[in-house]
Scaffold this active site. Sequence first.
Site, PDB file in Angstrom:
ATOM      1  N   GLY A  14       0.831  -1.205   0.000  1.00  0.00           N
ATOM      2  CA  GLY A  14       0.000   0.000   0.000  1.00  0.00           C
ATOM      3  C   GLY A  14       0.860   1.247   0.000  1.00  0.00           C
ATOM      4  O   GLY A  14       2.057   1.184  -0.293  1.00  0.00           O
ATOM      5  N   ASN A  15       0.257   2.383   0.310  1.00  0.00           N
ATOM      6  CA  ASN A  15       1.038   3.623   0.419  1.00  0.00           C
ATOM      7  C   ASN A  15       0.373   4.547   1.448  1.00  0.00           C
ATOM      8  O   ASN A  15      -0.691   4.227   1.972  1.00  0.00           O
ATOM      9  CB  ASN A  15       1.191   4.296  -0.953  1.00  0.00           C
ATOM     10  N   ARG A  16       1.007   5.671   1.716  1.00  0.00           N
ATOM     11  CA  ARG A  16       0.592   6.526   2.837  1.00  0.00           C
ATOM     12  C   ARG A  16      -0.539   7.487   2.519  1.00  0.00           C
ATOM     13  O   ARG A  16      -0.930   8.294   3.370  1.00  0.00           O
ATOM     14  CB  ARG A  16       1.801   7.319   3.343  1.00  0.00           C
ATOM     15  N   SER A  17      -1.085   7.448   1.330  1.00  0.00           N
ATOM     16  CA  SER A  17      -2.156   8.384   0.977  1.00  0.00           C
ATOM     17  C   SER A  17      -3.375   8.175   1.883  1.00  0.00           C
ATOM     18  O   SER A  17      -3.781   7.042   2.130  1.00  0.00           O
ATOM     19  CB  SER A  17      -2.547   8.171  -0.488  1.00  0.00           C
TER      20      SER A  17
END
Length: 216
Positions: A14-17
Site C-alpha cells: 500500500g502507500n501513505r495516501s
Amino acid sequence: GPTLEDLDPVRFIGNRSSGRMGFAIAAEASRRGAQVTIVAGPTTVEPPRVAELVKVRSAAEMHQAVIARADRSDVVVMAAAVADYTPAERAPHKVHKEDDTLTLVLKRTPDILGELGRRRLASGRGPLLVGFGAETEHVEEQGAAKRQRKQVDLIVANDVARSDAGFDVETNAVTIVGEGGSETLPLLPKSQVAAEILDRVEKLLVQNAARAEANR
Ligand code: CTP
C-alpha cells in the site's frame, strides 16, 4: 486515497495516501453544485456526502470503476495514489517464511489517467482531465512533462519532499500546471487547495464550452 495490492490473503502493498486531498475536492465540487461520484480506495479518513460513493481496493478495481463512469462525466480528477505495480501473482494461501531473502515479482498496473488521456486524444471528446503528480524535485518541470505525457488539462504537482505537504497531512503545497504555464500556490489547507483547483477547472469548462459553441 491509496490502492492496496494483495500479495496473499493477509498481506498487501500500500502507500501513505489518506484520501484527504481527493475528498476535499469532492466536497468542494459538491458544494458548488456538481453531481459528484467518489471512487475511493481504502482511505483512513471518512468521505464527504456526495451523489455516489464507490469503494474499491486495488488499482485494477479503481481502473474498472473510473473507466465505467468516465464517459458520462464532465470532469475526472485523479487524486488517488494508485499503485504503479501490483504482485504478478496473488498467492491463494498465506505465504510462509523460508529463505533469508524473498524476491517479489511485480507487474505494471493500468495507467487510468493515461488511458483517459489517450482515449480523448483518439476520439476527440471526453471529460476534462486533472491529474496529480508526487514530486520531490523540479516540481514545475516534472509537472509540465507529466501533463504532456498523459495528455491532460491540468497537473497538480505536489512537493512531497516537505513534511507539511502531500501525503497524510491537512495542508498541501502545490504547483498547478496548465496549458498557459504554471502557478505555485503557498502552503494551504487542502480545502483551499481544492477551491483553487476547481476555480481553474470551472474556467476551463467555460472556455471549452465557448470553443465548442464557436465551432458549431
Ligand atoms: N495514476 C493513474 N493510474 C495509475 C497510476 C497513476 O491514473 N496506475 C494517476 C494518479 O492518480 C495521478 C497521476 O496518474 O493523477 C500520477 O502520475 P504518475 O505518472 O503515476 O506519477 P507519479 O505517481 O508521481 O510517479 P512517477 O514517479 O512514475 O512519475
